[in-house]
Design a protein around this motif. Structure first.
Motif, PDB file in Angstrom:
ATOM      1  N   ARG A   1      -9.754  -0.653  -1.992  1.00  0.00           N
ATOM      2  CA  ARG A   1      -9.529  -1.949  -2.209  1.00  0.00           C
ATOM      3  C   ARG A   1     -10.590  -3.084  -3.167  1.00  0.00           C
ATOM      4  NH1 ARG A   1      -4.221  -4.102  -1.482  1.00  0.00           N
ATOM      5  NH2 ARG A   1      -3.082  -2.390  -1.286  1.00  0.00           N
TER       6      ARG A   1
ATOM      7  N   GLU B   1      -5.811 -13.348  -7.446  1.00  0.00           N
ATOM      8  CA  GLU B   1      -5.282 -12.260  -7.222  1.00  0.00           C
ATOM      9  C   GLU B   1      -4.014 -12.131  -6.759  1.00  0.00           C
ATOM     10  OE1 GLU B   1      -7.828 -10.162  -4.125  1.00  0.00           O
ATOM     11  OE2 GLU B   1      -9.640  -9.664  -5.715  1.00  0.00           O
TER      12      GLU B   1
ATOM     13  N   PRO C   1      -4.756  -5.562  -6.922  1.00  0.00           N
ATOM     14  CA  PRO C   1      -4.513  -4.557  -5.493  1.00  0.00           C
ATOM     15  C   PRO C   1      -6.039  -4.756  -5.312  1.00  0.00           C
ATOM     16  CG  PRO C   1      -4.961  -3.670  -7.446  1.00  0.00           C
ATOM     17  CD  PRO C   1      -4.824  -4.235  -8.255  1.00  0.00           C
ATOM     18  N   GLY C   2      -6.524  -6.241  -4.806  1.00  0.00           N
ATOM     19  CA  GLY C   2      -8.350  -6.286  -4.635  1.00  0.00           C
ATOM     20  C   GLY C   2      -8.261  -6.695  -2.701  1.00  0.00           C
TER      21      GLY C   2
ATOM     22  N   LEU D   1      -5.418  -7.670  -0.361  1.00  0.00           N
ATOM     23  CA  LEU D   1      -4.839  -7.267   0.743  1.00  0.00           C
ATOM     24  C   LEU D   1      -4.877  -8.087   2.631  1.00  0.00           C
ATOM     25  CD1 LEU D   1      -5.051  -4.254   2.112  1.00  0.00           C
ATOM     26  CD2 LEU D   1      -7.851  -4.786   1.769  1.00  0.00           C
TER      27      LEU D   1
END
Length: 313
Positions: free
Chosen positions: A94, A258, A264-265, A269
């Motif tokens: 990620r 994000e 999807p960083g 997450l």
């Protein structure tokens, strides 16, 4: 130089050790049984007992702590409960969107803030100077999620200049994925350019009032050479400091952006890990971000030597 590096590396180890300790304590201070919290209210007693054994929570607290620190020292931050994979592998998978988002945002912020800050300091007290300060305050005051939603609607949805969200499909090329980062980078760049602009202006104002700057002008040097070669070079250390801190903040603080652009960083997450009670991911992210902060500070200090040779003294 070598002695200085050794001292800084020792300090880095100490900071990481403290972060490891804090991350360990946070999970243990959570109300209730950490294993039960991770599994949720529908978990059976057997499931909770199995997870406690798997995580080592049934052992004495000092044994848990020593095991956690020893594993972390070997690069083992545990396994994600949701992904069922090592935490470092999940974070590495990620990291690309977050790192490039932070890098592009910083570049965009510098392109905006540095020239305006230099010119505002040069035209100190003018309408241009006051306008630059007011614009910087406005950019810093508007929440990034609001700026993101506005840009997303008009620049992406209505005008179609940029992708509205996402990071491309599974087969997307590198350039296509980077294209999805342009709009969120602009949003973050505008928000974070305010701090760089103000530091650049303040630092340049201090230097432009020095005697050697007046002497350079008295010798007949052009204003461009005086400002860019003499003043800007000597005003570089405060600017480098804020740029380094801004990059670290962008990596760790891009959560909202994000989420808005569905990237999807690491930020996305961590938010999902909190919702899923995936504590190993939360612990791992805390440790990695802390290490990044320390490394950025170290690189910033080393960059001082390149900008100003007097630092060696």
């Amino acid at each position: 130089m070598t002695r200085y590096l050794i001292k800084r590396l020792v300090g880095l180890v100490v900071v990481i050790f403290l972060v490891l300790t804090i991350a360990f304590i946070i999970v243990r201070l959570a109300p209730g049984d950490p294993a039960a919290l991770m599994l949720g209210p529908d978990a059976t007693t057997e499931d909770v007992a199995e997870l406690r054994t798997r995580l080592g929570l049934d052992r004495p607290i000092y044994v848990q702590y020593l095991t956690f620190v020893a594993n972390a020292a070997q690069g083992d931050l545990g396994d994600s409960l949701f992904f069922n994979a090592p935490v470092l592998e999940v974070l590495a998978a990620r990291a690309e969107p977050t790192i490039f988002l932070a890098l592009f945002s910083l570049i965009f912020a510098l392109v905006i803030a540095a020239p305006i800050g230099i010119y505002a300091a040069y035209r100190h007290g003018s309408a241009t100077d006051q306008g630059a300060i007011s614009t910087a305050m406005l950019a810093a005051s508007v929440p990034s999620f609001l700026t993101g939603l506005i840009f997303q609607r008009y620049l992406a949805t209505e005008l179609g200049w940029f992708p509205a969200s996402g990071y491309g499909g599974p087969d997307a090329s590198f350039l296509e994925r980077m294209g999805h980062l342009i709009l969120p980078s602009i949003v973050l760049g505008i928000t974070n350019s305010a701090l760089i602009l103000r530091f650049t202006r303040a630092s340049m104002l201090d230097i432009l009032g020095e005697d050697y700057v007046r002497t350079a002008r008295a010798k007949g040097m052009t204003e461009r050479r005086v400002v860019l070669r003499h003043a800007l070079k000597n005003a570089g250390i405060p600017i480098i400091t804020v740029v380094g801190l801004t990059f670290a903040l962008l990596v760790s603080g891009a959560v909202v952006t994000e989420r808005v652009f569905n990237l999807p960083g690491l930020g996305n997450l961590v938010v999902n890990a909190v919702l899923r009670r995936d504590y190993p991911i939360i612990q791992g992210t805390l440790i990695v971000v802390a290490a990044l902060y320390v490394l950025v500070n170290l690189l910033t200090d080393l960059l001082y030597l390149v900008v100003d040779k007097r630092v060696k003294l």
